[in-house]
Design an enzyme around this catalytic site. Structure first.
Site, PDB file in Angstrom:
ATOM      1  N   GLU A  39       2.687  -7.672  -2.844  1.00 33.50           N
ATOM      2  CA  GLU A  39       2.648  -8.108  -1.567  1.00 33.50           C
ATOM      3  C   GLU A  39       4.035  -8.418  -0.894  1.00 33.50           C
ATOM      4  O   GLU A  39       4.317  -8.504   0.226  1.00 33.50           O
ATOM      5  CB  GLU A  39       1.153  -8.649  -1.177  1.00 33.50           C
ATOM      6  CG  GLU A  39      -0.079  -8.381  -1.558  1.00 33.50           C
ATOM      7  CD  GLU A  39      -0.220  -7.297  -0.351  1.00 33.50           C
ATOM      8  OE1 GLU A  39       0.545  -7.041   0.625  1.00 33.50           O
ATOM      9  OE2 GLU A  39      -1.310  -6.579  -0.520  1.00 33.50           O
ATOM     10  N   HIS A  74      -0.779  -1.256   6.956  1.00 30.83           N
ATOM     11  CA  HIS A  74      -0.279  -2.114   5.990  1.00 30.83           C
ATOM     12  C   HIS A  74      -0.227  -1.378   4.569  1.00 30.83           C
ATOM     13  O   HIS A  74       0.422  -1.212   3.783  1.00 30.83           O
ATOM     14  CB  HIS A  74      -1.176  -3.446   5.831  1.00 30.83           C
ATOM     15  CG  HIS A  74      -1.256  -4.074   4.698  1.00 30.83           C
ATOM     16  ND1 HIS A  74       0.043  -5.017   4.474  1.00 30.83           N
ATOM     17  CD2 HIS A  74      -1.482  -4.199   3.526  1.00 30.83           C
ATOM     18  CE1 HIS A  74      -0.079  -5.631   3.265  1.00 30.83           C
ATOM     19  NE2 HIS A  74      -1.058  -4.850   2.936  1.00 30.83           N
ATOM     20  N   HIS A 129       2.388   0.040   1.131  1.00 31.30           N
ATOM     21  CA  HIS A 129       2.111   0.105  -0.179  1.00 31.30           C
ATOM     22  C   HIS A 129       2.655   1.454  -0.831  1.00 31.30           C
ATOM     23  O   HIS A 129       3.206   1.404  -1.898  1.00 31.30           O
ATOM     24  CB  HIS A 129       0.551  -0.286  -0.710  1.00 31.30           C
ATOM     25  CG  HIS A 129       0.319  -1.747  -0.607  1.00 31.30           C
ATOM     26  ND1 HIS A 129       0.538  -2.585  -1.525  1.00 31.30           N
ATOM     27  CD2 HIS A 129      -0.321  -2.343   0.232  1.00 31.30           C
ATOM     28  CE1 HIS A 129       0.213  -3.597  -1.293  1.00 31.30           C
ATOM     29  NE2 HIS A 129      -0.658  -3.610  -0.258  1.00 31.30           N
ATOM     30  N   SER A 169       5.678  -4.463   5.939  1.00 30.15           N
ATOM     31  CA  SER A 169       4.701  -4.053   6.922  1.00 30.15           C
ATOM     32  C   SER A 169       4.859  -4.701   8.287  1.00 30.15           C
ATOM     33  O   SER A 169       4.192  -4.733   9.179  1.00 30.15           O
ATOM     34  CB  SER A 169       3.410  -3.769   6.474  1.00 30.15           C
ATOM     35  OG  SER A 169       2.719  -4.888   5.881  1.00 30.15           O
TER      36      SER A 169
END
Length: 287
Positions: free
Chosen positions: A173, A127, A132, A192
């Protein structure tokens, strides 16, 4: 979500960083990364923002196995001045903001088990790195995340962490962006996740609303399932400018006197791109 204990765990430095210890990853752990990477990278072209896909390419994330943070940081630093540092898990808010303000992205160094491919409560290396880090190779987004970290340190003094957390949630996010080819995903929680990569763009259930800073900071969110509302930006420069050009002190003062907005609220002055049916959330609630 931050760690509840402000004391670094054994083996961690005062800033909560730990060695990645890349050599200790097992063949099974590397294979888990490869499985997740292959599954996500195959479905993201045409769905993910071009800037995200370019970051994957530039950082050579397609190479087999869990990335070595030292090698990754070297490439990233040359592009935008960012580094990736390993942490044992969730960190306190002040630690998180301090790292971001100094262009250090904190990443969990553990990876989920093979039977946890589709859901994990605490962010893992897939993740954090796959989701990111590619966007940190984009100069404007990289500046936005640093500005967010600096803003977080100020928000702590105003008792406004909860409000600012919503901005991170609905952009970093779970953000969507308009493009000439329609809506694209860039938020790490979406890119993700196989399921949410489909849901966020294709499902008729969620609302999709044009980004507005104050609107986002008033809006509650859920952490236990797919989002019921997504906010859509027009460009990454819009995010950066909203962060740099806003005087947050009076904004926080104003927000204290305004009620929070429910996850599914649609306001008269919202730019509504999709008015969702909320069928998915209603079905889950009944089940």
């Amino acid at each position: 979500m931050a760690a509840t204990d402000s004391t670094p765990p054994p083996g961690a430095a005062p800033d909560w960083t730990i060695p990645q210890d890349w050599a200790s990853y097992t063949a099974t752990e590397h294979a888990t990364w490869d499985t997740l990477f292959a599954r996500q990278s195959a479905m993201l072209p045409g769905r993910a923002a071009d800037e995200f896909l370019a970051g994957i390419e530039m950082l050579h994330l397609s190479r087999p196995g869990i990335p070595d943070f030292d090698e990754l940081s070297d490439k990233l630093y040359k592009a935008t001045g960012w580094q990736v540092v390993a942490v044992p898990g969730l960190v306190p808010d002040d630690v998180f903001f301090e790292h971001l303000a100094n262009r250090r992205f904190v990443a969990g160094q553990f990876i989920r088990k093979p039977d946890q491919l589709d859901y994990l409560e605490e962010p893992d290396v897939f993740h954090d790195v796959f989701g990111h880090v590619p966007m940190l190779a984009h100069p404007v987004f990289a500046d936005y995340i640093q500005a967010y970290g600096q803003g977080g340190l100020r928000a702590m003094r105003h008792g406004a962490i909860e409000k600012l957390a919503r901005l991170y949630w609905y952009t970093v996010e779970f953000g969507l962006i308009r493009s000439g080819a329609g809506l694209k995903i860039y938020g790490a929680g979406i890119v993700s996740s196989r399921g949410e990569s489909l849901f966020a763009l294709d499902d008729p259930s969620p609302n999709r609303i044009g980004f507005d800073l104050e609107r986002v900071m008033r809006t509650l969110y859920r952490i236990d399932d797919y989002q019921q509302t997504y906010f859509v930006i027009d460009s990454f420069d819009q995010l950066l400018r909203a962060t740099l050009d806003t005087d947050f002190a009076p904004l926080y003062a104003r927000l204290k006197d305004l009620p929070d907005l429910a996850i599914t609220d649609i306001l008269p002055d919202d730019t509504v791109i999709t008015r969702g049916t909320q069928a998915y959330a209603l079905e889950r609630a009944e089940g």
